[in-house]
Scaffold this motif. Structure first.
Motif, PDB file in Angstrom:
ATOM      1  N   PHE A   1      72.521 -32.235  38.965  1.00 11.77           N
ATOM      2  CA  PHE A   1      72.099 -32.519  37.598  1.00 11.77           C
ATOM      3  C   PHE A   1      71.314 -31.325  37.089  1.00 11.77           C
ATOM      4  N   GLY A   2      71.739 -30.774  35.943  1.00 11.91           N
ATOM      5  CA  GLY A   2      71.046 -29.628  35.384  1.00 11.91           C
ATOM      6  C   GLY A   2      71.083 -29.605  33.875  1.00 11.91           C
ATOM      7  N   HIS A   3      69.906 -29.459  33.258  1.00  6.26           N
ATOM      8  CA  HIS A   3      69.789 -29.278  31.810  1.00  6.26           C
ATOM      9  C   HIS A   3      70.487 -30.383  31.023  1.00  6.26           C
ATOM     10  N   GLY A   4      70.357 -31.602  31.541  1.00  7.60           N
ATOM     11  CA  GLY A   4      70.906 -32.751  30.826  1.00  7.60           C
ATOM     12  C   GLY A   4      72.375 -33.029  31.094  1.00  7.60           C
TER      13      GLY A   4
ATOM     14  N   SER B   1      85.100 -28.314  31.869  1.00  9.85           N
ATOM     15  CA  SER B   1      84.814 -27.793  30.534  1.00  9.85           C
ATOM     16  C   SER B   1      83.894 -26.585  30.671  1.00  9.85           C
ATOM     17  N   VAL B   2      84.318 -25.432  30.161  1.00  4.36           N
ATOM     18  CA  VAL B   2      83.529 -24.203  30.287  1.00  4.36           C
ATOM     19  C   VAL B   2      82.197 -24.335  29.559  1.00  4.36           C
ATOM     20  N   CYS B   3      82.191 -24.878  28.345  1.00  2.20           N
ATOM     21  CA  CYS B   3      80.961 -24.943  27.553  1.00  2.20           C
ATOM     22  C   CYS B   3      79.962 -25.933  28.157  1.00  2.20           C
ATOM     23  N   ALA B   4      80.454 -27.085  28.640  1.00  3.76           N
ATOM     24  CA  ALA B   4      79.556 -28.033  29.281  1.00  3.76           C
ATOM     25  C   ALA B   4      79.001 -27.453  30.581  1.00  3.76           C
ATOM     26  N   ALA B   5      79.817 -26.707  31.329  1.00  3.12           N
ATOM     27  CA  ALA B   5      79.350 -26.057  32.551  1.00  3.12           C
ATOM     28  C   ALA B   5      78.299 -25.001  32.238  1.00  3.12           C
ATOM     29  N   ALA B   6      78.462 -24.313  31.093  1.00  6.08           N
ATOM     30  CA  ALA B   6      77.484 -23.298  30.702  1.00  6.08           C
ATOM     31  C   ALA B   6      76.118 -23.919  30.433  1.00  6.08           C
TER      32      ALA B   6
ATOM     33  N   ALA C   1      85.202 -13.523  27.213  1.00  2.00           N
ATOM     34  CA  ALA C   1      84.085 -14.151  26.514  1.00  2.00           C
ATOM     35  C   ALA C   1      84.588 -15.355  25.735  1.00  2.00           C
ATOM     36  N   LEU C   2      83.709 -16.358  25.593  1.00  2.00           N
ATOM     37  CA  LEU C   2      84.072 -17.568  24.878  1.00  2.00           C
ATOM     38  C   LEU C   2      82.904 -17.981  23.999  1.00  2.00           C
ATOM     39  N   LEU C   3      83.168 -18.407  22.784  1.00  2.00           N
ATOM     40  CA  LEU C   3      82.126 -18.870  21.875  1.00  2.00           C
ATOM     41  C   LEU C   3      82.099 -20.393  21.909  1.00  2.00           C
ATOM     42  N   CYS C   4      80.984 -20.946  22.379  1.00  2.00           N
ATOM     43  CA  CYS C   4      80.855 -22.407  22.508  1.00  2.00           C
ATOM     44  C   CYS C   4      80.156 -22.979  21.276  1.00  2.00           C
ATOM     45  N   PRO C   5      80.654 -24.086  20.734  1.00  2.00           N
ATOM     46  CA  PRO C   5      80.047 -24.700  19.563  1.00  2.00           C
ATOM     47  C   PRO C   5      78.765 -25.433  19.931  1.00  2.00           C
ATOM     48  N   PRO C   6      77.905 -25.745  18.979  1.00  2.00           N
ATOM     49  CA  PRO C   6      76.694 -26.525  19.269  1.00  2.00           C
ATOM     50  C   PRO C   6      77.061 -27.939  19.735  1.00  2.00           C
ATOM     51  N   GLY C   7      76.217 -28.494  20.620  1.00  2.00           N
ATOM     52  CA  GLY C   7      76.354 -29.887  21.022  1.00  2.00           C
ATOM     53  C   GLY C   7      77.534 -30.195  21.907  1.00  2.00           C
ATOM     54  N   CYS C   8      78.143 -29.192  22.527  1.00  2.00           N
ATOM     55  CA  CYS C   8      79.320 -29.492  23.342  1.00  2.00           C
ATOM     56  C   CYS C   8      78.977 -30.348  24.559  1.00  2.00           C
ATOM     57  N   SER C   9      77.723 -30.268  25.044  1.00  2.00           N
ATOM     58  CA  SER C   9      77.348 -31.069  26.220  1.00  2.00           C
ATOM     59  C   SER C   9      77.083 -32.518  25.857  1.00  2.00           C
TER      60      SER C   9
ATOM     61  N   GLY D   1      72.557 -23.540  32.737  1.00  2.00           N
ATOM     62  CA  GLY D   1      71.416 -22.932  32.077  1.00  2.00           C
ATOM     63  C   GLY D   1      71.735 -21.648  31.349  1.00  2.00           C
ATOM     64  N   VAL D   2      72.990 -21.244  31.357  1.00  2.00           N
ATOM     65  CA  VAL D   2      73.389 -20.016  30.649  1.00  2.00           C
ATOM     66  C   VAL D   2      73.284 -20.212  29.144  1.00  2.00           C
ATOM     67  N   LEU D   3      73.622 -21.413  28.662  1.00  2.00           N
ATOM     68  CA  LEU D   3      73.552 -21.740  27.235  1.00  2.00           C
ATOM     69  C   LEU D   3      72.632 -22.924  27.012  1.00  2.00           C
ATOM     70  N   GLY D   4      72.066 -22.984  25.792  1.00  2.00           N
ATOM     71  CA  GLY D   4      71.361 -24.169  25.360  1.00  2.00           C
ATOM     72  C   GLY D   4      72.310 -25.065  24.581  1.00  2.00           C
ATOM     73  N   ARG D   5      71.772 -26.146  24.038  1.00  4.57           N
ATOM     74  CA  ARG D   5      72.604 -27.095  23.296  1.00  4.57           C
ATOM     75  C   ARG D   5      73.046 -26.556  21.937  1.00  4.57           C
ATOM     76  N   THR D   6      72.458 -25.432  21.525  1.00  7.61           N
ATOM     77  CA  THR D   6      72.849 -24.847  20.230  1.00  7.61           C
ATOM     78  C   THR D   6      74.129 -24.031  20.325  1.00  7.61           C
ATOM     79  N   GLY D   7      74.661 -23.877  21.541  1.00  4.86           N
ATOM     80  CA  GLY D   7      75.906 -23.135  21.720  1.00  4.86           C
ATOM     81  C   GLY D   7      75.699 -21.631  21.726  1.00  4.86           C
ATOM     82  N   GLY D   8      76.807 -20.880  21.622  1.00  2.00           N
ATOM     83  CA  GLY D   8      76.740 -19.419  21.629  1.00  2.00           C
ATOM     84  C   GLY D   8      77.790 -18.817  22.543  1.00  2.00           C
ATOM     85  N   PRO D   9      77.773 -17.488  22.681  1.00  2.00           N
ATOM     86  CA  PRO D   9      78.778 -16.803  23.502  1.00  2.00           C
ATOM     87  C   PRO D   9      78.451 -16.895  24.989  1.00  2.00           C
TER      88      PRO D   9
END
Length: 495
Positions: free
Chosen positions: A60-63, A27-32, A2-10, A36-44
Motif C-alpha cells: 500500500f502506497g500513497h493511497g 495501469s501506468v498512471c496508477a502505478a506512478a 514518457a507519458l502524461l498522466c491526467p489528474p485523479g487517475c488513482s 510516489g513518482v506522481l501526485g494525484r494532480t497528474g503530470g509527466p
C-alpha cells in the motif's frame, strides 16, 4: 518513453500489480501514484521497460493498494521525467520489495504465539501456493509481528509436515516477510491432520520459542479439503491449550462432495464450532479483503476460548491480615504462602494477574492487579510487603479490596484469598456477600484464633471447599496446592 498522466487517475478503479517493479498489465498512471513518482494532480512520467519476472509483491502506497501477481511476461519501472533513476536490466532482478515498516516492538495489543500451517499439496498447486504465501505476508504485516508483539512461525502440510521456521526465528518484520516469501512448494497429499499434530506437540514448547502466559494460536489454511482426518489432531491441540483457526479456501463444490472423506472436517478441526474459529474465503484471488477481519479475530483475547486455562486467565487478589496478633515472623510465613500460590500461575501482561491489600483497622493497597506484568516482579513485590501491625477490620478490608483491586468485572475469573488469624471487629457477612454478588470468588484461610464462623461467612459456596484452616502459620505451606486446585476447579466450572 514518457507519458502524461491526467489528474485523479488513482481515484478510478485501475489495477496495479507489484511494488517498485510493476507487471506490464498494470495501469501506468496508477502505478506512478503508488510509487510516489506522481501526485494525484497528474503530470509527466518516464516508463522504463523491463523483462518479466515472478512474484510481484502487494503493498500500500500513497493511497493506492497494489496487488500481488505470481508471474507476468514483461514489467516496467517508473521515474519522474526530470529524475533519471530507473534501474538497469541487471538491477531489476534484485530489487528489494517495499514492505510496509512496522515497529520492531510489534503490536502490544496482540501478544500471541501464532503457528501458521499452510497447504503445500498438489491440490493447491504452485500458482495458488504463491497466492497463499502473499496472503500470509499481508496477514503478518497487519498483525505487526515484533519482539514484544505477536510471534509467528510456519509449518507446511504435505505428505509429511515440515517446519520452515519457529516462533522466535524472525521477530523483525522485514525478515519475517522475506522468510515467508522464500518458502518452497512441496507438493504431495494435504495431510493437514499430521501437520496439526506435529505443530501441537512441538511448536509451542519453550525450547522452540513458546512464551509462557501467551495465548497459543494455530492458523490452518486449507485449499479444498484435507487428505487425512483432523478430529484427533484437533482434540490434541485443544488439550495443549491451542486455539485452532481454520481458513478454508475454495470449499468443495457440490459435485466434489463425494470425494471429501469427512464433510464436517471444518467443525471438527477448530477450537470451538461457534463460527468464530472457522473462516471461509471463496478464492485465493480474493484474499486481500479478508486480511484485516481475520487478523482482528486472531488478536481477540476474549475470543480465544481454548487458551483460557485457570493458570493464564485468573485475577487473584490477596487480602492479608497485618494485625498485631500475627507478629513479624509469622507475617513472613504468610507472604511465603501467598508467593507459593502466585508461583502456580502464568503471570504476564496477557495472562494471570495478582494484587495485594494489607489490612488492620486501616487498609493499604500494596500493589494492584495491573502493576506487575511478570511473575518475578509480582513475587518480589509480595515479599517486599512491610508489616503494618494494628487491629483487625476484615469486613471493611473486603469492601476495600472489592472496590480497589477488582475494578474490572470478570465473572468466573476474579478470586480473593483472605488470610486472617483472628476475630474481626466488624461485620464480614455483608461485605463478603456484596463481593460475591460482583462475581468475586472468595477463599477464606484462617490461622490460629480465626473463628470458623467468620471464615465460612466470608467464603463462597460450597463453604467446605472454599474454607481452609491451619492451627499454626507453618502449616500454610501445605495449603498452597489445595487453594490452587480449588481456583482451577472454579474457573473450569464457570468458563
Amino acid at each position: 518513453p514518457a507519458l502524461l498522466c491526467p489528474p485523479g487517475c488513482s481515484d478510478r478503479q485501475l489495477s496495479v500489480f507489484g511494488t517498485d517493479v510493476y507487471a506490464s498489465v498494470s495501469s501506468v498512471c496508477a502505478a506512478a501514484v503508488h510509487s510516489g513518482v506522481l501526485g494525484r494532480t497528474g503530470g509527466p512520467v518516464l516508463v522504463h521497460k523491463l523483462p518479466g519476472r515472478y512474484n510481484y509483491l502487494s503493498s500500500f502506497g500513497h493511497g493506492v493498494h497494489s496487488q500481488a501477481l505470481s508471474h507476468w511476461s514483461s514489467s516496467f519501472s517508473l521515474s519522474s521525467r526530470w529524475r533519471h533513476a530507473a534501474p538497469s536490466l541487471g538491477q531489476s532482478s534484485v530489487l528489494r520489495p517495499s514492505v510496509k515498516k512496522t515497529p520492531t516492538a510489534g503490536n502490544k495489543d496482540c501478544q500471541m504465539d501464532i503457528a501458521v500451517v499452510i497447504d503445500s499439496s498438489n491440490n493447491i498447486g504452485w500458482r495458488r501456493f504463491n497466492l497463499q504465501k502473499n496472503f500470509v505476508v499481508k496477514l503478518a504485516a497487519t498483525l505487526k509481528v515484533g519482539q514484544t508483539g505477536p510471534h509467528m512461525g510456519l509449518v507446511q502440510a504435505s505428505d509429511s509436515p515440515r517446519t520452515e521456521f519457529l516462533l522466535t526465528n524472525y521477530t523483525q518484520p522485514k525478515e519475517l516477510l522475506f522468510a515467508i516469501k522464500k518458502v518452497a512448494f512441496l507438493g504431495g497429499n494435504s495431510n493437514t491432520g499430521k501437520a496439526i499434530t506435529h505443530t501441537a506437540e512441538t511448536f509451542f514448547n519453550q525450547e522452540n520459542g513458546g512464551r509462557r502466559g501467551h495465548p497459543r494460536v494455530m492458523l490452518v489454511l486449507i485449499d479444498g479439503w484435507p487428505s487425512d482426518n483432523l478430529e484427533q489432531a484437533a482434540m490434541l491441540a485443544r488439550e495443549f491449550g491451542i486455539n485452532v483457526f481454520l481458513v478454508s479456501v475454495a470449499k468443495p463444490a457440490p459435485e466434489e462432495l463425494a470425494m471429501v472423506p469427512d464433510k464436517d472436517f471444518v467443525k471438527k478441526a477448530v477450537c470451538k464450532d461457534n463460527g468464530f474459529f472457522n473462516y471461509l474465503i471463496p478464492s485465493w484471488f480474493s484474499t486481500s479483503k479478508h486480511v484485516r477481519p481475520l487478523s482482528q479475530r486472531l488478536c481477540s483475547l476474549d475470543g480465544l476460548l481454548c487458551s483460557k486455562t485457570c493458570y493464564n486467565s485468573v485475577n487473584v487478589g490477596f487480602l492479608v491480615d497485618g494485625s498485631s496478633s500475627v507478629g513479624y515472623g509469622n507475617f513472613q510465613l504468610v507472604l511465603e504462602f501467598l508467593a507459593g500460590i502466585a508461583r502456580s500461575f502464568e503471570i504476564s501482561d496477557v495472562g494471570a494477574r495478582v494484587g495485594a491489600v494489607q489490612f488492620t483497622y486501616d487498609q493499604r493497597l500494596e500493589f494492584g492487579l495491573f502493576d506487575h506484568s511478570n511473575k518475578d516482579d509480582a513475587i518480589n513485590a509480595l515479599k517486599r510487603i512491610s508489616y503494618m501491625s494494628g487491629g483487625t477490620g476484615t469486613g471493611d478490608a473486603i469492601s476495600y479490596a472489592t472496590n480497589n483491586l477488582f475494578r474490572r468485572k470478570a465473572p468466573g475469573r476474579n478470586f480473593l484469598i483472605v488470610v486472617t488469624d483472628g476475630q474481626s471487629y466488624d461485620d464480614v457477612s455483608r461485605p463478603a456477600r456484596e463481593a460475591r454478588d460482583q462475581g468475586i470468588t472468595i477463599y477464606s484461610v484462617g490461622v490460629a484464633w480465626a473463628p470458623l464462623e467468620d471464615l465460612r461467612e466470608m467464603a463462597s459456596e460450597p463453604k467446605n471447599s472454599h474454607t481452609f484452616f491451619t492451627k499454626n502459620f507453618s502449616g500454610l505451606e501445605e495449603l498452597v496446592s489445595a487453594v490452587v486446585r480449588g481456583i482451577c476447579r472454579d474457573f473450569a466450572e464457570k468458563n
